[in-house]
Write a protein that holds these residues in place. Structure first.
Motif, mmCIF file in Angstrom:
data_model
loop_
_atom_site.group_PDB
_atom_site.id
_atom_site.type_symbol
_atom_site.label_atom_id
_atom_site.label_comp_id
_atom_site.label_asym_id
_atom_site.label_seq_id
_atom_site.Cartn_x
_atom_site.Cartn_y
_atom_site.Cartn_z
ATOM 1 N N SER A 21 5.185 -5.712 1.949
ATOM 2 C CA SER A 21 4.394 -5.984 3.146
ATOM 3 C C SER A 21 3.174 -5.066 3.204
ATOM 4 C CB SER A 21 5.243 -5.768 4.399
ATOM 5 O OG SER A 21 5.485 -4.379 4.602
ATOM 6 N N THR A 22 2.150 -5.534 3.926
ATOM 7 C CA THR A 22 0.939 -4.708 4.064
ATOM 8 C C THR A 22 1.210 -3.438 4.861
ATOM 9 O OG1 THR A 22 0.307 -6.049 5.983
ATOM 10 C CG2 THR A 22 -0.632 -6.669 3.849
ATOM 11 N N ALA A 23 2.287 -3.424 5.664
ATOM 12 C CA ALA A 23 2.640 -2.220 6.428
ATOM 13 C C ALA A 23 2.990 -1.055 5.513
ATOM 14 C CB ALA A 23 3.800 -2.521 7.365
ATOM 15 N N SER A 24 3.424 -1.372 4.281
ATOM 16 C CA SER A 24 3.810 -0.309 3.340
ATOM 17 C C SER A 24 2.605 0.379 2.711
ATOM 18 C CB SER A 24 4.704 -0.881 2.235
ATOM 19 O OG SER A 24 3.960 -1.758 1.386
ATOM 20 N N ARG A 25 1.433 -0.208 2.892
ATOM 21 C CA ARG A 25 0.224 0.316 2.238
ATOM 22 C C ARG A 25 -0.045 1.771 2.605
ATOM 23 N NH1 ARG A 25 -5.702 -2.652 2.595
ATOM 24 N NH2 ARG A 25 -6.788 -1.308 1.082
ATOM 25 N N ARG A 26 0.253 2.141 3.858
ATOM 26 C CA ARG A 26 -0.023 3.503 4.323
ATOM 27 C C ARG A 26 0.805 4.554 3.591
ATOM 28 N NH1 ARG A 26 2.635 2.879 10.271
ATOM 29 N NH2 ARG A 26 2.052 0.723 9.876
ATOM 30 N N LEU A 36 -6.374 3.865 -5.668
ATOM 31 C CA LEU A 36 -5.294 3.661 -4.709
ATOM 32 C C LEU A 36 -5.705 2.725 -3.571
ATOM 33 C CD1 LEU A 36 -3.502 7.103 -4.211
ATOM 34 C CD2 LEU A 36 -2.957 5.244 -5.779
ATOM 35 N N SER A 37 -6.945 2.837 -3.144
ATOM 36 C CA SER A 37 -7.409 2.058 -1.996
ATOM 37 C C SER A 37 -7.395 0.550 -2.248
ATOM 38 C CB SER A 37 -8.827 2.491 -1.607
ATOM 39 O OG SER A 37 -9.726 2.280 -2.695
ATOM 40 N N GLN A 38 -7.325 0.151 -3.502
ATOM 41 C CA GLN A 38 -7.355 -1.277 -3.824
ATOM 42 C C GLN A 38 -5.965 -1.921 -3.911
ATOM 43 O OE1 GLN A 38 -9.912 -2.367 -7.096
ATOM 44 N NE2 GLN A 38 -11.567 -1.005 -6.418
ATOM 45 N N TYR A 39 -4.913 -1.112 -3.788
ATOM 46 C CA TYR A 39 -3.561 -1.676 -3.793
ATOM 47 C C TYR A 39 -3.174 -2.050 -2.365
ATOM 48 C CZ TYR A 39 -3.254 -0.035 -8.591
ATOM 49 O OH TYR A 39 -3.488 0.168 -9.931
ATOM 50 N N LYS A 40 -2.741 -3.287 -2.169
ATOM 51 C CA LYS A 40 -2.505 -3.817 -0.832
ATOM 52 C C LYS A 40 -1.101 -3.519 -0.307
ATOM 53 C CE LYS A 40 -5.766 -7.577 -1.644
ATOM 54 N NZ LYS A 40 -5.924 -9.057 -1.766
ATOM 55 N N THR A 41 -0.146 -3.252 -1.201
ATOM 56 C CA THR A 41 1.228 -2.940 -0.791
ATOM 57 C C THR A 41 1.789 -1.861 -1.707
ATOM 58 O OG1 THR A 41 2.307 -4.537 -2.274
ATOM 59 C CG2 THR A 41 1.577 -5.362 -0.118
ATOM 60 N N LEU A 42 2.876 -1.227 -1.253
ATOM 61 C CA LEU A 42 3.544 -0.223 -2.071
ATOM 62 C C LEU A 42 4.089 -0.848 -3.349
ATOM 63 C CD1 LEU A 42 4.551 2.685 -2.384
ATOM 64 C CD2 LEU A 42 6.579 2.055 -1.047
ATOM 65 N N ASN A 43 4.607 -2.067 -3.247
ATOM 66 C CA ASN A 43 5.132 -2.744 -4.426
ATOM 67 C C ASN A 43 4.035 -3.032 -5.449
ATOM 68 O OD1 ASN A 43 7.520 -4.224 -5.668
ATOM 69 N ND2 ASN A 43 5.974 -5.832 -5.643
ATOM 70 N N GLU A 44 2.860 -3.406 -4.967
ATOM 71 C CA GLU A 44 1.745 -3.676 -5.872
ATOM 72 C C GLU A 44 1.347 -2.407 -6.619
ATOM 73 O OE1 GLU A 44 -2.915 -4.788 -5.377
ATOM 74 O OE2 GLU A 44 -1.506 -6.073 -4.271
ATOM 75 N N PHE A 45 1.375 -1.271 -5.921
ATOM 76 C CA PHE A 45 1.079 -0.006 -6.588
ATOM 77 C C PHE A 45 2.189 0.366 -7.571
ATOM 78 C CE2 PHE A 45 1.737 4.657 -6.652
ATOM 79 C CZ PHE A 45 0.618 4.998 -7.393
#
Length: 262
Positions: free
Chosen positions: A28-33, A53-62
């Protein structure tokens, strides 16, 4: 008493529905923080990541990030078996009459690890390598050999932790957890790449589109959070490198040993 409590808590947290909830949050986008904090906590080399880092939209994507091109050199020798991942080798040795001996104090049979596949017979006296990926590691899985994918199998299972505690104190984790197995035929035999799911892993994903022929070092799959890869080599088909494997930290593409015809 403490060990029993930790084991009981792990048993309860191994349910797939708990991992699904964790996975949904990570997607989820909430995980981005949490990306920056996650990278800092685990000492991840963010300069190796394909994107800022700023270009990853979710924790999973990172977590499932690719690396910048050229950061992992794949050993080019035709007879080399290379590491499919960045990992710590927590088990390595000969398979004795179908048994993998003493992986963190526990024995496993090839029959249970491969879900009683007819291909079990190929590995009864072969060689195994267990590669553990921590949260710090790059989590894409690459092909350890060049060859043809002859079979893929998904085995549903639990999601116990595959860290040191899990392997030592949980019963037969590698053969009880969810597994995705790829069998590859190369010029001197066959290799099984067993991808083992772990606690808080929502899934193990193949890289799309699926290919039948693959070159050594190509992307094969990726973990959504940390886990383990077990490589199985056929009887008489592998010689480990001279400087040893067990306890070594390796990078994707690094030579693990030599393949030869049986």
């Amino acid at each position: 008493m403490i060990k029993w409590l930790l084991r009981s808590m792990t048993e309860l947290s191994s349910r797939k529905w708990i991992s699904r909830i964790t996975g949904k949050f990570a997607q989820s986008t909430a995980s981005r923080r949490f990306i920056s904090r996650f990278a800092s906590t685990y000492g991840i080399k963010i300069e190796e990541a394909e994107k800022p880092l700023s270009q990853y939209k979710t924790l999973n994507e990172f977590f499932t990030r690719r690396l910048k091109p050229g950061l992992r050199e794949v050993h080019e020798s035709e007879d080399s078996l290379v590491s499919p991942v960045d990992a710590l080798i927590t088990g390595a040795g000969a398979i004795n009459s179908g048994t993998i001996v003493n992986v963190k104090g526990q024995d496993y049979t090839i029959d249970e690890l491969l879900n009683r596949s007819p291909r079990t017979a190929n590995y009864m006296n072969g060689y195994y390598i267990v590669l553990y990926l921590s949260p710090t590691d790059y989590h894409r899985i690459h092909t350890p050999v060049s060859g043809r994918v002859v079979e893929r199998e998904h085995i549903a299972g639990r999601v116990y932790p595959v860290n040191d505690f899990g392997l030592r104190h949980m019963r037969r984790v590698l053969s009880r957890n969810e597994r995705l197995i790829t069998y590859m035929q190369h010029q001197t035999g066959e290799t099984a790449v067993v991808k083992v799911g772990a606690m808080n892993v929502s899934s193990i994903q193949y890289v799309q589109p699926l290919k039948s022929e693959m070159l050594k070092g190509e992307e094969l799959a990726y973990f959504e959070f940390g886990s383990t890869v077990v490589l199985l080599l056929e009887d008489g088909n592998f010689t480990p490198r001279a400087n040893g494997l067990l306890g070594k930290k390796v990078r994707m593409g690094e030579r693990l040993g030599s393949l030869q015809g049986s």
